[in-house]
Design an enzyme around this catalytic site. Structure first.
Site, PDB file in Angstrom:
ATOM      1  N   ASP A 125      -0.314  -7.452   1.749  1.00 51.61           N
ATOM      2  CA  ASP A 125       0.302  -6.265   1.616  1.00 51.61           C
ATOM      3  C   ASP A 125       1.837  -6.260   1.736  1.00 51.61           C
ATOM      4  O   ASP A 125       2.598  -5.898   2.772  1.00 51.61           O
ATOM      5  CB  ASP A 125      -0.203  -5.477   2.984  1.00 51.61           C
ATOM      6  CG  ASP A 125       0.062  -3.844   2.879  1.00 51.61           C
ATOM      7  OD1 ASP A 125       0.579  -3.484   1.849  1.00 51.61           O
ATOM      8  OD2 ASP A 125      -0.115  -3.355   3.975  1.00 51.61           O
TER       9      ASP A 125
ATOM     10  N   HIS B  43       0.798  -1.280   0.082  1.00 49.73           N
ATOM     11  CA  HIS B  43       0.062   0.034  -0.128  1.00 49.73           C
ATOM     12  C   HIS B  43       0.892   1.453  -0.288  1.00 49.73           C
ATOM     13  O   HIS B  43       0.156   2.383  -0.383  1.00 49.73           O
ATOM     14  CB  HIS B  43      -0.903  -0.054   1.194  1.00 49.73           C
ATOM     15  CG  HIS B  43      -0.329   0.287   2.738  1.00 49.73           C
ATOM     16  ND1 HIS B  43       0.021  -0.466   3.337  1.00 49.73           N
ATOM     17  CD2 HIS B  43       0.000   1.393   2.837  1.00 49.73           C
ATOM     18  CE1 HIS B  43       0.462   0.109   4.293  1.00 49.73           C
ATOM     19  NE2 HIS B  43       0.454   1.266   4.337  1.00 49.73           N
TER      20      HIS B  43
ATOM     21  N   SER C 240       4.619   2.795   8.072  1.00 49.04           N
ATOM     22  CA  SER C 240       4.168   1.610   7.242  1.00 49.04           C
ATOM     23  C   SER C 240       5.302   1.176   6.479  1.00 49.04           C
ATOM     24  O   SER C 240       6.076   1.964   5.769  1.00 49.04           O
ATOM     25  CB  SER C 240       3.193   2.173   6.374  1.00 49.04           C
ATOM     26  OG  SER C 240       1.631   1.869   6.948  1.00 49.04           O
TER      27      SER C 240
END
EC number: 3.4.21.6
Length: 483
Positions: free
Chosen positions: A325, A280, A422
């Site tokens: 992911d 992502h 992230s």
């Protein structure tokens, strides 16, 4: 005269016969004392006699109930009956290493001494990968009745067959603390590449610079109604209340920066060519460059800036749920390793699942926000977070926790990853070697009570990672310059 003599002889003979008969035959009263016949069963008072195992089961075939009446003890009855029915299965002494054998009907049971296991106590516990990883420092694999230890790439297997020692100055998973410990020179080793997970399509990659607008995630419910933005899992997750990671303590940390020079996601160095990150993260900017070796982006003294060649996004990535992911970034030129730039080790799937993820804590690092809705950090932060069992993880979340995810964090203690982290590393240390176990993926806020951080489970993608990393080997070109 002659007739008289003959008569005397006849009388004498008859008298001798009567004397002989009296010596052979006893009177009935006397004879019965010696010639009594023992009676068996069915006598009037037979059922009132105490049980006798010889009378019940040796002289005649008996039932288990008759044996129990004789022994008047269930345990003794079972022991006798198991041998009585089909012989003693323990007569061959089948239990090894001092194990105690208990006979059964058609079988036996071994009670093993401490340190041994198996049907016949034939396995020494340290020869089982299930117990303390077989005493292996890295990877353990059962081979017949023994175990075989192997090591992560760039490590050497010790003469003892268990230990793993760094084979070079910058072997994977060795931070400055581990490198300060004494090392030795050891013989060659073999690494296990037997994991079998999702395949990778060689043509499935995104080259940079690229317009990523087509990958903007949308979160939809089952009836295809768009959810409110506040209901979305936060994609830019996630180090709150961590401490500064000193130079050389988090050498596998990478920082992704956009065309404005701002950091927006983290990454993990896996090799001179590849950096692991979250899928992502790839949709957040048109241009991506990678910084390695930096701990303070405001000072820009120790880091190196690298250009990106290709980006491999997992072909099954689901933007709406952050399932699968995971992405790999391929550098144009190799990363130069140093005391401050070292790759994390890639585990085998079994080692990650059975050993690493059963440790108490993992290590998370990043330049993300130090509190929810707060400013990003100029310094690299690190925090130690406990693993959370899957059931608790699923109950705590309003969003799906798939098989490709796991949770880490505290229920109430305000420590967590946060926005801007992230794609960064979730690392687990084992015997002074640091292995990549997760990718910071998403969460519901930062360090909220009753909420945990969600991480991509790297053990599910070991083969996927290895296949991509084999597509290009490091060249001899030098890295780009300093920041």
């Amino acid at each position: 005269m002659a007739p008289q003599l003959l008569l005397c002889l006849i009388l004498t003979f008859l008298w001798s016969l009567s004397e002989a008969e009296s010596n052979v035959f006893l009177k009935s009263k006397v004879a019965n004392r010696f010639l009594q016949r023992t009676k068996r069963a069915n006598s009037l008072f037979e059922e009132f006699k105490a049980g006798n195992i010889e009378r019940e089961c040796i002289e005649e075939r008996c039932s288990k109930e008759e044996a129990r009446e004789a022994f008047e003890d269930n345990e003794k009855t079972e022991t006798f009956w198991n041998v009585y029915v089909d012989g003693d299965q323990c007569s061959s002494n089948p239990c090894h290493y001092g194990g105690t054998c208990k006979d059964g009907i058609g079988s036996y049971t071994c009670t093993c001494l401490a340190g041994y296991e198996g049907k016949n106590c034939q396995y020494v516990l340290y020869q089982s990968c299930r117990v303390d990883n077989g005493n292996c420092w890295h990877f353990c694999k059962p081979v017949q009745n023994e175990i075989q230890c192997s090591c992560a790439e760039s490590y050497l297997l010790g003469d003892d067959g268990y230990s793993c020692v760094a084979g070079g100055d910058f072997s994977c998973g060795r931070n400055i603390k581990a490198r300060n410990k004494r090392e030795a020179s050891l013989p060659d080793f073999q690494t296990d590449f037997s994991d079998d997970y999702d395949a990778i399509d060689e043509n499935n990659f995104v080259e940079t610079p690229t317009n990523f607008s087509g990958l903007v995630p949308t979160v939809q419910s089952q009836n295809a109604t768009l959810l409110k933005k506040s209901d979305n899992p936060s994609p830019d997750i996630r180090v709150v209340n961590g401490t500064d990671c000193k130079l050389g303590e988090c050498p596998w940390q990478a920082l992704l920066i956009n065309d404005q020079g701002d950091g927006f996601c983290g990454g993990t160095i896996l090799s001179p060519i590849y950096v692991l990150t979250a899928a992502h993260c790839i949709n957040q900017t048109k241009y991506i460059r990678v910084v390695v070796g930096e701990i303070d982006i405001s000072r820009k003294k120790t880091g190196r800036l690298l250009s990106v060649d290709k980006i491999y996004v997992h072909q099954k990535f689901v933007p709406s749920t952050y399932d699968y992911d995971i992405a790999l970034i391929q550098m144009k030129t190799p990363i130069q390793f140093s005391e401050n730039v070292v790759p994390a080790c890639l585990p085998t799937a079994d080692f990650a699942n059975q050993v690493l993820m059963k440790q108490d804590f993992g290590i998370v690092s990043g330049f993300g926000r130090t509190r929810e809705r707060g400013q990003t950090s100029n310094t690299l932060k690190v925090v130690t977070l406990p693993y959370v069992d899957r059931h608790t993880c699923m109950l705590s979340s309003n969003f799906p926790i798939t098989q490709n995810m796991f949770c880490a964090g505290y229920n109430t203690l305000p420590q967590d990853a946060c926005q801007g982290d992230s794609g960064g590393p979730h690392i687990t240390a084992y015997r002074d070697t640091h292995f990549i176990t997760g990718i910071i993926s998403w969460g519901e806020g930062c360090a909220q009570t009753g909420k945990y951080g969600a991480y991509t489970k790297v053990s599910r993608f070991i083969l996927w990672i290895k296949r991509i990393m084999r597509l290009k080997l490091p060249s001899t070109e030098s890295s780009t310059g300093r920041l």
